[in-house]
Design an enzyme around this catalytic site. Structure first.
Site, PDB file in Angstrom:
ATOM      1  N   LYS A 320       0.790  11.344   2.761  1.00 29.33           N
ATOM      2  CA  LYS A 320       1.743  11.536   3.865  1.00 29.33           C
ATOM      3  C   LYS A 320       2.406  10.220   4.263  1.00 29.33           C
ATOM      4  O   LYS A 320       3.599  10.177   4.515  1.00 29.33           O
ATOM      5  CB  LYS A 320       1.044  12.164   5.071  1.00 29.33           C
ATOM      6  N   THR A 322       2.803   7.571   2.372  1.00 35.86           N
ATOM      7  CA  THR A 322       3.689   7.197   1.272  1.00 35.86           C
ATOM      8  C   THR A 322       4.982   8.005   1.331  1.00 35.86           C
ATOM      9  O   THR A 322       6.081   7.468   1.128  1.00 35.86           O
ATOM     10  CB  THR A 322       2.983   7.422  -0.078  1.00 35.86           C
ATOM     11  N   ARG A 344       1.292   5.315  12.523  1.00 38.41           N
ATOM     12  CA  ARG A 344       0.149   4.833  13.296  1.00 38.41           C
ATOM     13  C   ARG A 344      -0.382   3.516  12.733  1.00 38.41           C
ATOM     14  O   ARG A 344      -0.257   3.243  11.550  1.00 38.41           O
ATOM     15  CB  ARG A 344      -0.981   5.874  13.261  1.00 38.41           C
ATOM     16  N   LYS A 355     -11.503   4.931   2.821  1.00 47.29           N
ATOM     17  CA  LYS A 355     -10.127   5.277   2.479  1.00 47.29           C
ATOM     18  C   LYS A 355      -9.279   4.082   2.059  1.00 47.29           C
ATOM     19  O   LYS A 355      -8.308   4.209   1.332  1.00 47.29           O
ATOM     20  CB  LYS A 355      -9.468   5.966   3.688  1.00 47.29           C
ATOM     21  N   ALA A 574      -6.783  11.789  13.996  1.00 47.45           N
ATOM     22  CA  ALA A 574      -6.265  13.152  14.124  1.00 47.45           C
ATOM     23  C   ALA A 574      -7.381  14.186  14.180  1.00 47.45           C
ATOM     24  O   ALA A 574      -7.208  15.258  14.757  1.00 47.45           O
ATOM     25  CB  ALA A 574      -5.331  13.468  12.962  1.00 47.45           C
ATOM     26  N   PHE A 605      -3.559  13.903   8.982  1.00 48.36           N
ATOM     27  CA  PHE A 605      -4.262  14.951   8.252  1.00 48.36           C
ATOM     28  C   PHE A 605      -3.366  16.175   8.027  1.00 48.36           C
ATOM     29  O   PHE A 605      -2.154  16.046   7.920  1.00 48.36           O
ATOM     30  CB  PHE A 605      -5.582  15.307   8.933  1.00 48.36           C
ATOM     31  N   PHE A 693       2.010  13.206  -9.011  1.00 51.59           N
ATOM     32  CA  PHE A 693       1.174  12.201  -9.657  1.00 51.59           C
ATOM     33  C   PHE A 693       1.503  12.178 -11.144  1.00 51.59           C
ATOM     34  O   PHE A 693       2.070  13.136 -11.689  1.00 51.59           O
ATOM     35  CB  PHE A 693      -0.308  12.504  -9.449  1.00 51.59           C
ATOM     36  N   TRP A 722       6.379   7.279  -4.983  1.00 47.11           N
ATOM     37  CA  TRP A 722       5.306   6.316  -5.263  1.00 47.11           C
ATOM     38  C   TRP A 722       5.708   5.424  -6.438  1.00 47.11           C
ATOM     39  O   TRP A 722       5.534   4.213  -6.397  1.00 47.11           O
ATOM     40  CB  TRP A 722       4.008   7.063  -5.578  1.00 47.11           C
TER      41      TRP A 722
END
Length: 869
Positions: A320, A322, A344, A355, A574, A605, A693, A722
């Site tokens: 999200k 990215t 954020r 993460k 979140a 999320f 991806f 990406w």
């Protein structure tokens, strides 16, 4: 001035004769930075007892405020003939206006300028030259001055020699402009009586050039204000985007981040319409933006408001952040629309835990990523300090109440100062809350003193916890007060992670400094033994909290790899809190982009978590109405929801995730369908962004887009931001632009005036798909307590796992037939919501077996951070 919509002002700074060169320079710099001042005049000669470098002072004036036209930059532009791009010195400009009024064309005329000063002679020569006259500048070394003057069609003097030029020198019918003035006798350089009959036009001294100088000074000041207004027109950006140098294979995030040199942050601020005095620099790559910006832009229309959310994610995240960055890069650098990202600030818990960073990834990042992911400007540390000050105040107050009499407490709370006792403002507020309308401490009765000094906190009712911005499972339950100095006053407590603090939620939901102060004062930390809520204002700590948070309230400005602006502000979790960046950042950005621009913000999320809270809590507080929902989906996550093997951070993906499997994928698209439906409950158009991806196949990506449209999405596109930066999200940007023009009927999911249980049930049934809810005894007690205390009309912020639509993280896809267990409910009264704890949701994460910090290190020679992804 009124028609321009601004106040126009020039300033003539007066300093004492004792002022030093540095003091003068400092004052000039202050004026340069003041956006309310459009012109600065340096009165020469500078009158000081100290030696002052006049040239240095003049050239320290910002060229755009140099209404005298004396800086080297303006003089250089004049010398080159760039007359439309500089301020012309006022006296020469006034002379040109006087010549213009004669009606005589300058082209081909012979002009003589006597004097070569930087204020009159030199610029006058340049002006005449660029207006096509043939110009001769004469000075003290000029041979046969009278002969040269006799050839002049236009004569301009500025040497300060009383009546040196005689009438017999002049050519019949010449235009004579006398700029000279003398302190001995108030006469000019030209002998007026003998010259007036030979000249066709002549200026008297005094009363000739002087008034024109003043008029031109005012004209330059108005011109400066017009330039300022044009440059700062809201929504009119003059932004330079950074061209990416795409590499294959795509390097690591940190390699990409370091390969791009960020623009100086003050340059970016200027490009997007921020004034220099609205920006507080924190080094070269980040800055805070002052809240007065909102006041300045209050009358300007807002831009388009887009929220990025996602399907229910894997533990790895689905991109999200990215996508948010990639979309903004596409809207700005590729579609040439004003676009601002609002994200954020990441917690250091996940950064060092499981993460890693949250700056986006690949060629869609916020940079520099190390500064983004670590301390930034210290906002989270400020929240930690403020939160723990409250926690310390709670235990200290209980200790002192338990060990002192009412009289001793009163004497210490309201101490004698110079023989008098005086209530502080926060104590006056407490008295008013108690209904005691007295301001003189000596007038309180014994009963009133008891009510005033005793909060009488029930230790079992304390909901305020200490916080730490680190994942630490061993702080989930602790015992405090074990030192002998605490005299046996121990109790069981716990730590939360800082981003779960109510103060973080207050920061994210506040709309002004005054609003934040009020919210901080209303925070409920416990209940008294008589059932009354105890607030930070009762503790007397709310003013100190505001002081600790006074800088944190200002949004942080950074940039993307392609040079787009990004606000990084507030970071509530979140799954524990409401999971959205600050209202203030969104509001400032919406004004800056203008009505055709876009502000893209991210909700944490999946749509069942961050998006639901974005609509029901954040938009309810801000009054803003979103235009588009962007729902991020990935092949990987949808295969997991279709029954694929468990996805675990730090372990290789199973072959099902890296090989084409349309059956598994189609089964998992049920989760996407449900999240599209969830977004549609709020009446906002949905665009699905399929974050591709390198192992995804075209057939898989096309299948997701097809099923997304069938589920009701306005559009669905696959994106390669990406790998390709903004160019890889250009199709997404075009889809968002079209969707933003659609009519929408934005609405909230529930009425806040409904009973607490009904609001929880609506979320559980409509968003999660639960059959019903079950309130465990503690939760039922809190419903009754908060209803009695007057908090029943607050919105709901569910604390639930993000890994499933249900309360059970193992249940993937779209679970059905479950009852949602509510084990407890807490009140964030200052933030403005109640948050039910669903299942066994912890409020501080733990570290995994192999945390991310194993890979993080500092190169002590280069200063570079390694392993921070």
């Amino acid at each position: 001035c009124t028609s321009l919509g601004i106040g126009i002002s020039a300033v003539h700074v007066k300093l004492p004769r004792t002022a030093t060169e540095n003091e003068v320079m400092h004052r000039v710099m202050e004026v340069n930075e003041d956006s309310k001042i459009h012109g600065l005049i340096v009165q020469l000669p500078l009158d000081s007892v100290h030696t002052i470098n006049t040239e240095r002072i003049i050239n320290s004036v910002a060229p755009e405020k140099d209404v005298d036209g004396l800086t080297s930059i303006n003089a250089g532009k004049l010398a080159r003939g760039d007359l439309g791009d500089c301020f012309i010195p006022c006296t020469p400009n006034g002379c040109m206006e006087l010549i213009k009024q004669t009606g005589v064309s300058l082209a081909g005329k012979r002009a003589v300028v006597i004097g070569r000063s930087k204020i009159v002679g030199a610029p006058m020569h340049d002006l005449l030259l660029w207006n096509h006259a043939t110009v001769l500048t004469c000075h003290s070394k000029t041979a046969d001055l009278a002969s040269e003057v006799g050839k002049a069609d236009i004569l301009v003097t500025g040497i300060g020699k009383p009546e040196m030029v005689r009438g017999e020198w002049l050519k019949d019918g010449a235009i004579v402009i006398d700029c000279g003035i003398n302190t001995i006798r108030i006469v000019g350089d030209v002998h007026y009586d003998s010259a007036k009959d030979k000249a066709a036009f002549i200026t008297p001294v005094p009363g000739g050039v002087g008034p024109m100088t003043v008029a031109m000074l005012m004209q330059n000041t108005v011109l400066s204000a017009k330039h300022f207004l044009q440059a700062q027109e809201p929504g009119k950006w003059n932004i330079n985007y950074t061209k990416l140098n795409l590499q294959r294979p795509v390097p690591s995030d940190v390699t990409i981040s370091r390969s791009c040199v960020p623009k100086p942050i003050e340059c970016l601020a200027k490009e997007v319409g921020l004034f220099s005095d609205e920006v507080e620099l924190y080094g070269r790559t980040k800055a805070k933006v002052q809240l007065k910006t909102i006041d300045r832009l209050q009358a300007q229309p807002d831009g388009k408001y887009v929220v990025v959310t996602g399907i229910t994610p894997t533990p790895l995240g689905e991109g999200k952040s990215t996508t948010t960055v990639g979309l903004v890069q596409a809207l700005g650098a590729h579609l040439k629309l004003n676009a601002f990202a609002c994200v954020r600030q990441p917690s250091q818990g996940p950064t060092f835990g499981i993460k890693g960073g949250a700056a986006g990834g690949g060629y869609s990042q916020v940079i520099p990523m190390e500064e983004f992911n670590l301390h930034l400007t210290g906002d989270i540390h400020a929240i930690t300090a403020a939160n723990n000050l409250v926690a310390a105040a709670i235990d200290a107050r209980m200790f002192h109440e338990a060990t002192q009499s009412d009289k001793a407490l009163f004497n210490r709370l309201v101490p004698l100062t110079e023989g008098q006792r005086k209530f502080s403002p926060v104590q006056i507020s407490r008295l008013e809350k108690l209904g005691i309308k007295k301001t003189d401490p000596s007038m309180l009765t014994e009963e009133e003193i008891t009510r005033f000094v005793r909060l009488d906190i029930d230790p079992e009712s304390i909901t305020w916890q200490r916080v730490l911005d680190t994942n630490d499972r061993f702080l989930r339950k602790i015992t405090i007060g074990q030192s002998p100095t605490e005299k046996g006053f121990t109790r069981t407590a716990q730590f939360d992670i800082t981003v779960a603090s109510e103060i973080m939620a207050v920061l994210a939901l506040t709309t002004s400094l005054a609003d934040m102060k009020e919210r901080l004062a209303k925070m409920v930390v416990a209940t008294s033994r008589s059932g009354q809520p105890v607030t930070t204002e009762d503790l007397g700590v709310c003013g100190a909290l505001t002081v600790l948070m006074r800088d944190a309230i200002k949004p942080n400005l950074m940039q993307t790899l392609e040079g787009n602006p990004v606000f990084v502000h507030a970071g509530p979790f979140a799954n524990i809190a409401h999971g959205n960046s600050s209202i203030l950042a969104d509001k400032i950005a919406l004004k800056l982009v203008g009505p055709q621009g876009f502000v893209v913000t991210e909700a944490g999320f999946g749509a069942d978590i961050g998006m639901e809270k974005f609509f029901n809590i954040k938009c309810r507080n801000s009054g803003l109405k979103p235009h588009v929902v962007v729902l991020v989906a990935t092949v990987r996550a949808l295969k997991m929801h279709g029954g694929g093997p468990t996805v675990t951070a730090g372990t290789p993906l199973a072959k099902e995730y890296i090989e084409e499997n349309l059956v598994l994928l189609e089964a998992g698209c049920s989760n996407m369908r449900k999240q599209v439906e969830n977004a549609q409950l709020f009446g906002v158009p949905v665009v699905v962004a399929v974050n591709a991806f390198k192992t995804d196949t075209k057939a898989e990506l096309d299948l997701i887009c097809k099923l997304a449209k069938e589920a009701g999405a306005f559009d669905a596109v696959h994106c390669s931001h990406w790998a390709d930066g903004g160019a890889g999200a250009a199709d997404l940007a075009r889809a968002v632009q079209k969707a933003a023009d659609l009519p929408n009927s934005f609405k909230f999911l529930y009425d806040v005036e409904l009973p607490i249980v009904d609001k929880i049930r609506i979320i559980a049934q409509k968003i999660y798909g639960a059959d019903d809810i079950e309130l465990l005894p503690e939760a039922q007690h809190k419903v009754e307590l908060y209803s009695k205390q007057g908090f029943a009309s607050l919105p709901i912020c569910m604390a639930k796992t993000h890994l499933s639509l249900s309360h059970d993280a193992e249940k993937k896809g779209v679970p059905t037939g479950f009852v949602l267990p509510i084990r407890d409910i807490r009140a964030s009264v200052g933030a403005g919501f109640l948050y039910p704890l669903v299942g066994t949701m912890p409020t501080i994460p733990g570290l995994p077996t192999r945390p991310c910090f194993y890979d993080i290190d500092l190169d002590t020679e280069s200063g570079e951070v390694h392993g921070l992804f």
